[in-house]
Write an enzyme that holds these catalytic residues in place. Sequence first.
Site, short mmCIF file in Angstrom:
data_model
loop_
_atom_site.label_atom_id
_atom_site.label_comp_id
_atom_site.label_asym_id
_atom_site.label_seq_id
_atom_site.Cartn_x
_atom_site.Cartn_y
_atom_site.Cartn_z
N ASP A 108 0.86 -1.18 0.00
CA ASP A 108 0.00 0.00 0.00
C ASP A 108 0.90 1.23 0.00
OD1 ASP A 108 -1.76 2.07 0.54
OD2 ASP A 108 -2.89 0.97 2.05
N HIS A 109 0.81 2.02 -1.09
CA HIS A 109 1.72 3.16 -1.22
C HIS A 109 1.41 4.27 -0.23
CE1 HIS A 109 5.08 4.68 -3.37
NE2 HIS A 109 4.82 4.07 -4.51
N ARG A 110 0.30 4.17 0.49
CA ARG A 110 -0.01 5.19 1.49
C ARG A 110 0.82 5.01 2.75
NH1 ARG A 110 -6.32 4.07 1.99
NH2 ARG A 110 -5.39 1.97 2.13
#
Length: 457
Positions: free
Chosen positions: A427-429
């Site tokens: 998850d790039h968050r």
Amino acid sequence: MARVLEFKLPDLGEGLTEAEIVRWLVSVGDVVAIDQPVVEVETAKAMVEVPCPYGGVVTARFGEEGEELPVGAPLLTVAVGAEEEAPAASGGAGAAAGPAAGGSSEPADEGSGNVLVGYGTSTSTARRRRVRPAAPSAPAAPRAAAPAAPAAPTAAQAPAAPVEGPVPVISPLVRKLARERGIDLRQVRGSGPDGLILRVDVEHASTAQAPAETAPDPAVPAAAPAGAAVERVPLRGVRGAVADKLTRSRREIPDATCWVDADATELMAARAAMNAAGGPKISVLALFARICTAALARYPELNSRVDLEAREIVRLPEVHLGFAAQTDRGLVVPVVRDAHGRSAEDLTAEFARLTEVARAGALTPADLTGGTFTLNNYGVFGVDGSTPIINHPEAAMLGVGRIIPKPWVHGGELAVRQVVQLSLTFDHRVCDGGTAGGFLRYVADCVEQPAVLLRTL
């Protein structure tokens, strides 16, 4: 006098809203005890047996095998105290008056000792079935003369007089069946308790109403299909839960994937040495799990989840490791609790136990929830690489391809080595590419040089 109590499909936990009937364990007319399993259902998470909190005689079942019912829908009805009335009725009027005078026909403990969501253990919460009573002119004679198994309606039953007032129907499935077949329920005489209309009554009325439509003409052969029929498979049970979760993951998580090839020759040699030393065999999956927990200790950003309402990243102290397992019922992801505190031997045993339970279809909701990171060994399917979808609400998943001999430069020379492809979807968050790349590189280093793990043990 017996009371007819309705048992509804309880909330089986984990926010489940429906369940599919797999197998009925009782039939109409059976005597059931308190907390006896009466039906086997499949939810989105597991297959479970549902116990009935009442004891008595089953008077009706609602739903067929393979049918999906919402939580709160009627499952069956039980006549509490009916088994005590049967010998009293056969003994004459004097015998029947005995229990009524002494009050013994009211069961002292008709409730369950177990707690089902929406039921509890108190008998005072049991709902009475409210149906229109039978005609007062003949209260007991029709039951005594009725056959044990009404296979077909008699001639006197077909032209039943229209019922005035509320129609004695409890099951919504019976009403739906009557609407589909154009049956006026006021024209149907019920064969259930107190004139209750059952599904079999509607089916008999439908057969009597249009015998010519249902009887096939032997002189006219059935038309052959013009082509292959389109098959529609309902998205429910495990398949429906997987579809919902993967769709939500794709919709909410901005994922990215990176991958690397690693020389697993030394890892496989180390495993062979462990297994040659005696004791339980160590699985390859357990070694990768041990490497994952060590990598997550160095990169805790990937052992987290995103709280959208609070707009926060929640980093989790424990590693509850999920692993993908293919079963006859579909893909499931059992969870190994506290994987960070387990040895390779302990992980091997727990993987084997959960896999066996999963293939038997006996996983509980607790076995399938609470994961913080997932390990996906898709190499068992004979493939090298994949870009897996993150198991929402987790933040990452490590994929492991097959380990096969490949040409590889080792020590400055070309050699045949055991090579595996590793992929990390994250998850790039929760992190940037540098963190994800560092995690994957550390995993690859441990695979190529298992001694690297000694620093963290």
